[in-house]
Design an enzyme around this catalytic site. Structure first.
Site, PDB file in Angstrom:
ATOM      1  N   GLY A  45      48.716 129.054  30.999  1.00 41.42           N
ATOM      2  CA  GLY A  45      47.402 128.614  30.557  1.00 41.42           C
ATOM      3  C   GLY A  45      47.340 128.494  29.050  1.00 41.42           C
ATOM      4  N   ASP A  46      47.821 129.513  28.361  1.00 42.69           N
ATOM      5  CA  ASP A  46      47.864 129.507  26.903  1.00 42.69           C
ATOM      6  C   ASP A  46      48.928 128.549  26.366  1.00 42.69           C
ATOM      7  OD1 ASP A  46      45.966 131.417  25.670  1.00 42.69           O
ATOM      8  OD2 ASP A  46      46.942 132.861  26.988  1.00 42.69           O
TER       9      ASP A  46
END
Length: 395
Positions: free
Chosen positions: A167-168
């Site tokens: 996600g990051d």
């Protein structure tokens, strides 16, 4: 040696992972990164383990090639210094919750009047528009909301978080791409612009064929274990001493694989002659393949399949990855010498440029390591002035 981005200056207000990953990409390619951190505390990830001495390995692994400057943006003098720096740089990157910079009086609309050529990149959980824009987000939350957990894990099992922080990291990569696109456009127009990247958007963009399958079949994709949802065989098999991942991605490779398995009749079987048929008849095919792979070791299968050109690999644990000869040959494990932590190994630079290659010129900075250097370079401040500003809580 000349680098692709060595004419680019970046003010980096980011912390933890998504933003720092984006600025690390730019730094590796030559950009000058001035990492602005809060006095005394700095980037949150400085407090994340594991530690090498008193230094966070987490922080060191994603903040190489950057200069650290402490600056309190809540102080008026701190804002003045920041605004003067904005006049000198090409890019500012932040990953605060939307509205934070505006509350400080340092939002895009204002900074654009200070430097119309500025690229303002904002990386956040849900973006600067939409009903979720003010929601808090971390990697696991966005993986859950973005659907990737729902298609990850063993068949019939519970949704599973991907083992790395995709996600990051995906937001960091898309953020870097957006910045580079905006810089390219600035060459044509002379104008900067805002780059708005949301972690959730990036997760949706990465769903790949799951979205296509849903809209075509109206069936909700579920976890499939190591099996590809539409290519067969494209999964792992038990060998006599472990597992091997095999990817027969077309009919030609399927035929070659059957020959290697000493089962050429499978390639001629009408149930398995084409990939759509293999997919439809998967429950019949898999039991026929399983005992064949159990006749040899993983190494024996890997050598045989490499010889005939069928993509394959053992399922490597991290210790095997970091010592793999291909990984080593491509300089994907590098060692840096940190002034506090000493020798420290980390992943290398995956983008290989022939004429202007990236480089790891310096390790991650200690908190505020370059404050005096930056203030002297851009403002002509002497040591006494820096000490005074530090006492006042500005630095």
């Amino acid at each position: 040696m000349e680098q692709a981005l060595d004419n680019i200056k970046v003010l980096d207000l980011t912390r933890v992972l998504a933003g720092p990953y984006a600025t690390m990409i730019l730094a590796d390619l030559g950009a000058e990164i001035i990492k602005i951190e809060m006095p005394n505390t700095g980037d949150d990830s400085r407090g994340f383990g594991p530690y090498v001495g008193e230094e966070s390995a987490y922080f060191m692994s994603i903040n190489r090639n950057k200069k650290s400057m402490t600056l309190n943006l809540k102080s008026e003098k701190g804002k003045e210094i920041f605004i003067e720096l904005i006049k000198e740089v090409d890019v500012v990157v932040e990953n605060f919750r939307p509205g934070t910079m505006e509350k400080l009086g340092l939002g895009y609309e204002y900074l654009n009047t200070i430097n119309p050529k500025l690229i303002y990149a904002a990386i956040s959980g849900y973006g600067h528009t939409g009903p979720y824009s003010q929601r808090a987000a971390y990697d696991a939350v966005v993986q859950a909301m973005g659907g990737i957990m729902s298609i990850t894990g063993q068949e019939g099992g519970k949704p599973t978080r991907v083992g790395t922080s995709v996600g990051d990291i995906s937001a960091g990569i898309f953020g870097a791409v957006g910045i580079l696109a905006a810089l390219s456009n600035r060459v044509k127009t002379g104008k900067g612009q805002k780059v708005d990247v949301a972690m959730l958007d990036c997760q949706v963009a990465m769903l790949e064929n799951a979205v296509a399958r849903y809209f075509v079949t109206n069936e909700v994709p579920r976890p499939n274990g190591n099996r590809h949802p539409s290519i067969v065989p494209f999964e792992s098999f038990d060998t006599s001493d472990g597992e091997i991942m095999v990817a027969a991605g077309n009919n030609s490779l399927w035929t070659i694989l059957c020959d290697a398995l000493e089962a050429p009749e499978l390639a001629k079987d009408e149930r398995f002659s084409e990939n759509p048929l293999r997919n439809d008849n998967y429950d019949e095919l898999r039991p026929l393949l399983t005992p064949l792979f159990q006749k040899k070791t993983t190494k024996e299968w890997s050598e045989l399949l490499d010889h005939v050109g069928v993509p394959n690999s053992p399922i490597n644990s991290i210790d095997k990855v970091v010592s793999d000869p291909q990984v080593i040959a491509r300089d994907m494990i590098v060692e840096v010498d940190h002034p506090v932590a000493g020798k420290f190994k980390m992943p290398g630079i995956p983008i290989k440029l022939s004429d202007t290659p990236g480089a790891i010129k310096m390790p991650a900075p200690t908190l505020g390591q370059h404050t005096e250097e930056i203030l002297e370079k851009y403002f002509g401040y002497d040591k006494e002035t820096v000490e005074k500003l530090t006492e006042e809580g500005v630095l």
